[in-house]
Design an enzyme around this catalytic site. Structure first.
Site, PDB file in Angstrom:
ATOM      1  N   HIS A 270     -27.762 -17.696  17.623  1.00 34.63           N
ATOM      2  CA  HIS A 270     -28.317 -17.935  18.922  1.00 34.63           C
ATOM      3  C   HIS A 270     -29.276 -18.896  18.831  1.00 34.63           C
ATOM      4  O   HIS A 270     -30.035 -19.308  17.927  1.00 34.63           O
ATOM      5  CB  HIS A 270     -29.217 -16.464  19.308  1.00 34.63           C
ATOM      6  CG  HIS A 270     -29.938 -16.705  20.701  1.00 34.63           C
ATOM      7  ND1 HIS A 270     -31.171 -16.474  20.929  1.00 34.63           N
ATOM      8  CD2 HIS A 270     -29.407 -17.013  21.955  1.00 34.63           C
ATOM      9  CE1 HIS A 270     -31.317 -16.668  22.046  1.00 34.63           C
ATOM     10  NE2 HIS A 270     -30.447 -16.973  22.760  1.00 34.63           N
TER      11      HIS A 270
ATOM     12  N   GLU B   2     -24.123 -20.888  19.033  1.00 39.65           N
ATOM     13  CA  GLU B   2     -24.374 -20.916  20.541  1.00 39.65           C
ATOM     14  C   GLU B   2     -25.549 -21.964  20.593  1.00 39.65           C
ATOM     15  O   GLU B   2     -26.656 -22.022  20.068  1.00 39.65           O
ATOM     16  CB  GLU B   2     -24.865 -19.542  21.247  1.00 39.65           C
ATOM     17  CG  GLU B   2     -25.151 -19.458  22.352  1.00 39.65           C
ATOM     18  CD  GLU B   2     -26.673 -19.860  22.994  1.00 39.65           C
ATOM     19  OE1 GLU B   2     -27.076 -19.876  24.127  1.00 39.65           O
ATOM     20  OE2 GLU B   2     -27.545 -19.767  22.041  1.00 39.65           O
TER      21      GLU B   2
ATOM     22  N   ASP C 212     -27.667 -23.962  23.521  1.00 39.51           N
ATOM     23  CA  ASP C 212     -27.960 -24.281  24.977  1.00 39.51           C
ATOM     24  C   ASP C 212     -28.044 -25.932  25.161  1.00 39.51           C
ATOM     25  O   ASP C 212     -28.321 -26.619  24.699  1.00 39.51           O
ATOM     26  CB  ASP C 212     -29.367 -23.805  25.282  1.00 39.51           C
ATOM     27  CG  ASP C 212     -29.551 -22.214  24.953  1.00 39.51           C
ATOM     28  OD1 ASP C 212     -28.837 -21.536  25.836  1.00 39.51           O
ATOM     29  OD2 ASP C 212     -30.144 -21.832  23.947  1.00 39.51           O
TER      30      ASP C 212
ATOM     31  N   ASP D  18     -23.949 -23.117  26.033  1.00 35.46           N
ATOM     32  CA  ASP D  18     -24.421 -22.426  27.324  1.00 35.46           C
ATOM     33  C   ASP D  18     -24.981 -23.641  28.181  1.00 35.46           C
ATOM     34  O   ASP D  18     -26.095 -24.040  27.942  1.00 35.46           O
ATOM     35  CB  ASP D  18     -25.651 -21.604  26.748  1.00 35.46           C
ATOM     36  CG  ASP D  18     -26.208 -20.685  27.894  1.00 35.46           C
ATOM     37  OD1 ASP D  18     -25.973 -20.785  29.062  1.00 35.46           O
ATOM     38  OD2 ASP D  18     -26.939 -19.695  27.673  1.00 35.46           O
TER      39      ASP D  18
END
Length: 289
Positions: free
Chosen positions: A34, A54, A56, A103
């Site tokens: 994450h 992941e 962002d 993301d």
């Protein structure tokens, strides 16, 4: 002597067959690190054993940055620099990076032709990540009606997939009205909560999503965010909800080389190892879509 050779060949064939059958009956599980926003976070996640990342992404006027909050000093690396570092790790063959989950915070920030456009981000992924054998998952949280979503949808290739977030019925509806042309295997859903144990309706929504996946309506089902101490919830979601993996790490902080992310990852790996008849950690040989 000839009979011994024949016996050896038969045993080898049976061994290969058993391995193949086991692989087909085991669900490949993805442990997705994450909020990976800097090179050091990539190194930490891969050294811990993550098989997906992941990231962002926020568009600024001068390009795309690994940035969750979109504030003046919240950005990590540029998308280009981070992608290059991830690809370099994959080229070494020392790590297993199945896909990078992008993301996307503001997909419509810029028009086509600018370095901050969705087309520019897609071009970066295709220039750097995909040639290294890394697939790309484009995340549109509450932006399924955006121009950015339509651009990605209309130009999707076999290395790419789309993930929408929310309740299963909502996601299926969005794919039905906005996802025309996307192969089912490239339609991904996620449902979760930053505080996984306190999330409302997480199990029934994910179980329903997995049921729809098993009936050919979705490609993959993921949840988030498993953190240190979420052991029982992780076990429950992997076993009972039948999900394909979890985003793990800190609830609201960037990934780093500390005990929190390691412990969260261990929950996933421990479950998989304890249920090796039905689950295994996904490898580069597993095509997620």
């Amino acid at each position: 002597m000839q009979s011994i050779s024949v016996l050896i060949c038969v045993l080898l064939a049976l061994s290969i067959l058993n391995f193949t059958v086991a692989s087909l009956t085991q669900r490949p599980i993805y442990a997705i690190a994450h909020r990976v926003l800097r090179n050091e976070a990539v190194t930490a996640a891969l050294s811990h054993g993550a098989n997906a990342l992941e990231v962002d992404l926020t568009a600024w006027y001068f390009g795309w940055w690994a940035d969750h909050d979109g504030k003046l000093f919240s950005a990590g690396s540029t998308a280009r620099d981070l992608f290059k570092f991830i690809a370099q790790k994959q080229w070494t063959k020392d790590y297993n990076i199945s896909f990078v989950w992008l993301d996307i915070k503001n997909p419509d920030f810029c028009r086509k032709g600018r370095p901050c456009s969705i087309e520019a981000l897609r071009d970066l992924a295709r220039e750097i990540l995909e040639p290294a054998g890394i697939r790309v998952l484009y995340g549109f949280f509450e932006t399924a009606e955006s121009r950015g979503f339509k651009v990605i949808r209309d130009g999707l290739n076999s290395n790419e997939a789309v993930v929408l977030s929310g309740e299963t019925s909502t996601i299926l509806h969005l794919y039905n009205i906005s996802g025309a042309g996307i192969p089912v295997k490239q339609m991904v859903m996620d449902f979760g909560d930053s505080w996984l144990r306190k999330g409302v309706d997480i199990y029934p929504e994910l179980r329903y999503g997995s049921w729809k996946r098993d009936h050919g309506k979705l490609g993959k089902v993921f949840s988030w965010t498993s953190a240190q101490g979420d052991t029982e919830m992780v076990r429950y979601l992997l076993r009972e909800a039948g999900i394909d993996g979890l985003i793990y790490g800190y609830q609201t902080d960037e990934y780093n080389d500390k005990s929190g992310p390691k412990s969260a990852l261990k929950d996933i790996v421990d479950f998989v190892e304890a249920h090796s008849d039905t689950h295994r950690m996904a490898t580069e040989d597993d095509a997620p879509w």
